[in-house]
Design a protein around this motif. Structure first.
Motif, PDB file in Angstrom:
ATOM      1  N   UNK A  57       8.114  12.017   1.888  1.00  0.00           N
ATOM      2  CA  UNK A  57       7.739  10.997   2.861  1.00  0.00           C
ATOM      3  C   UNK A  57       7.332   9.681   2.238  1.00  0.00           C
ATOM      4  N   UNK A  58       6.636   8.852   3.036  1.00  0.00           N
ATOM      5  CA  UNK A  58       6.229   7.531   2.565  1.00  0.00           C
ATOM      6  C   UNK A  58       5.060   6.998   3.386  1.00  0.00           C
ATOM      7  N   UNK A  59       4.354   6.046   2.784  1.00  0.00           N
ATOM      8  CA  UNK A  59       3.212   5.413   3.442  1.00  0.00           C
ATOM      9  C   UNK A  59       3.004   4.028   2.858  1.00  0.00           C
ATOM     10  N   UNK A  60       2.306   3.191   3.620  1.00  0.00           N
ATOM     11  CA  UNK A  60       1.947   1.852   3.186  1.00  0.00           C
ATOM     12  C   UNK A  60       0.434   1.777   3.069  1.00  0.00           C
ATOM     13  N   UNK A  61      -0.049   1.240   1.955  1.00  0.00           N
ATOM     14  CA  UNK A  61      -1.483   1.078   1.698  1.00  0.00           C
ATOM     15  C   UNK A  61      -1.806  -0.406   1.662  1.00  0.00           C
ATOM     16  N   UNK A  62      -2.999  -0.743   2.143  1.00  0.00           N
ATOM     17  CA  UNK A  62      -3.431  -2.137   2.157  1.00  0.00           C
ATOM     18  C   UNK A  62      -4.885  -2.209   1.692  1.00  0.00           C
ATOM     19  N   UNK A  63      -5.163  -3.143   0.802  1.00  0.00           N
ATOM     20  CA  UNK A  63      -6.534  -3.462   0.407  1.00  0.00           C
ATOM     21  C   UNK A  63      -6.615  -4.976   0.268  1.00  0.00           C
ATOM     22  N   UNK A  64      -7.792  -5.510  -0.023  1.00  0.00           N
ATOM     23  CA  UNK A  64      -7.906  -6.956  -0.238  1.00  0.00           C
ATOM     24  C   UNK A  64      -7.083  -7.388  -1.440  1.00  0.00           C
ATOM     25  N   UNK A  70       4.501   3.396  -0.904  1.00  0.00           N
ATOM     26  CA  UNK A  70       4.687   4.583  -1.741  1.00  0.00           C
ATOM     27  C   UNK A  70       5.620   5.565  -1.062  1.00  0.00           C
ATOM     28  N   UNK A  71       6.424   6.247  -1.878  1.00  0.00           N
ATOM     29  CA  UNK A  71       7.361   7.262  -1.349  1.00  0.00           C
ATOM     30  C   UNK A  71       7.422   8.430  -2.325  1.00  0.00           C
ATOM     31  N   UNK A  72       8.172   9.446  -1.953  1.00  0.00           N
ATOM     32  CA  UNK A  72       8.282  10.656  -2.761  1.00  0.00           C
ATOM     33  C   UNK A  72       8.514  10.304  -4.228  1.00  0.00           C
ATOM     34  N   UNK A  73       7.712  10.910  -5.091  1.00  0.00           N
ATOM     35  CA  UNK A  73       7.791  10.667  -6.527  1.00  0.00           C
ATOM     36  C   UNK A  73       6.795   9.642  -7.026  1.00  0.00           C
ATOM     37  N   UNK A  90       6.673   8.059   7.631  1.00  0.00           N
ATOM     38  CA  UNK A  90       7.474   9.212   8.047  1.00  0.00           C
ATOM     39  C   UNK A  90       6.699  10.482   7.685  1.00  0.00           C
ATOM     40  N   UNK A  91       7.136  11.617   8.207  1.00  0.00           N
ATOM     41  CA  UNK A  91       6.455  12.876   7.889  1.00  0.00           C
ATOM     42  C   UNK A  91       6.269  12.963   6.377  1.00  0.00           C
ATOM     43  N   UNK A  92       5.028  13.217   5.969  1.00  0.00           N
ATOM     44  CA  UNK A  92       4.664  13.092   4.559  1.00  0.00           C
ATOM     45  C   UNK A  92       3.841  14.281   4.079  1.00  0.00           C
ATOM     46  N   UNK A  93       4.084  14.656   2.832  1.00  0.00           N
ATOM     47  CA  UNK A  93       3.262  15.645   2.128  1.00  0.00           C
ATOM     48  C   UNK A  93       2.739  14.958   0.876  1.00  0.00           C
ATOM     49  N   UNK A  94       1.419  14.975   0.705  1.00  0.00           N
ATOM     50  CA  UNK A  94       0.815  14.411  -0.503  1.00  0.00           C
ATOM     51  C   UNK A  94      -0.137  15.420  -1.135  1.00  0.00           C
ATOM     52  N   UNK A  95      -0.330  15.251  -2.426  1.00  0.00           N
ATOM     53  CA  UNK A  95      -1.376  15.944  -3.154  1.00  0.00           C
ATOM     54  C   UNK A  95      -2.406  14.881  -3.505  1.00  0.00           C
ATOM     55  N   UNK A  96      -3.634  15.054  -3.031  1.00  0.00           N
ATOM     56  CA  UNK A  96      -4.723  14.122  -3.336  1.00  0.00           C
ATOM     57  C   UNK A  96      -5.653  14.768  -4.338  1.00  0.00           C
ATOM     58  N   UNK A  97      -5.991  14.019  -5.383  1.00  0.00           N
ATOM     59  CA  UNK A  97      -6.969  14.465  -6.367  1.00  0.00           C
ATOM     60  C   UNK A  97      -8.159  13.526  -6.268  1.00  0.00           C
ATOM     61  N   UNK A  98      -9.351  14.087  -6.097  1.00  0.00           N
ATOM     62  CA  UNK A  98     -10.579  13.305  -6.006  1.00  0.00           C
ATOM     63  C   UNK A  98     -11.542  13.740  -7.104  1.00  0.00           C
ATOM     64  N   UNK A  99     -12.158  12.756  -7.745  1.00  0.00           N
ATOM     65  CA  UNK A  99     -13.190  13.046  -8.732  1.00  0.00           C
ATOM     66  C   UNK A  99     -14.282  12.000  -8.583  1.00  0.00           C
TER      67      UNK A  99
END
Length: 108
Positions: A57-64, A70-73, A90-99
């Motif tokens: 899938x894919x997504x759009x990120x916004x910050x100042x 971002x898309x697959x890969x 679009x339908x998306x699968x992500x792996x999020x890592x938080x520390x």
């Protein structure tokens, strides 16, 4: 050492068709998240540093500071404390890592 298998990790229903699985250790959190296309997350910031790996899938990120598509890969890094919003295209699968692990996601 420990071996985890996604098929053994509980699936949480978060609403809006979003599901999440979490694996948490003392210093890290890994989540696998399924998000349908069209979902938008309003501006927010976290105390944790975040790495998001796009599996599908894919997504759009916004910050100042920037706007990212971002898309697959792709891998998105969000430093701790940075306000950002995102919209899943679009339908998306992500792996999020938080520390460190996100305390607001832990069930205590």
């Amino acid at each position: 050492m420990k071996l985890y298998k996604w098929q053994d990790v509980a699936v949480e229903q978060l609403g809006g068709g979003i599901t999440r699985q979490l694996i948490t250790t003392d210093n890290m959190m890994l989540s696998q998240i399924f998000v349908p296309g069209g979902v938008a997350f309003p501006a927010h910031r976290m105390a944790s540093e975040q790495m998001t790996i796009f599996v599908k899938g894919s997504a759009t990120y916004q910050s100042e500071q920037s706007r990212l598509e971002a898309r697959a890969g792709d891998i998105v890094h969000i430093p701790a404390g940075i306000e950002h919003s995102d919209r899943v295209v679009e339908d998306t699968i992500v792996l999020d890592i938080f520390s460190p692990p996100r305390r607001d996601w832990l069930k205590n």
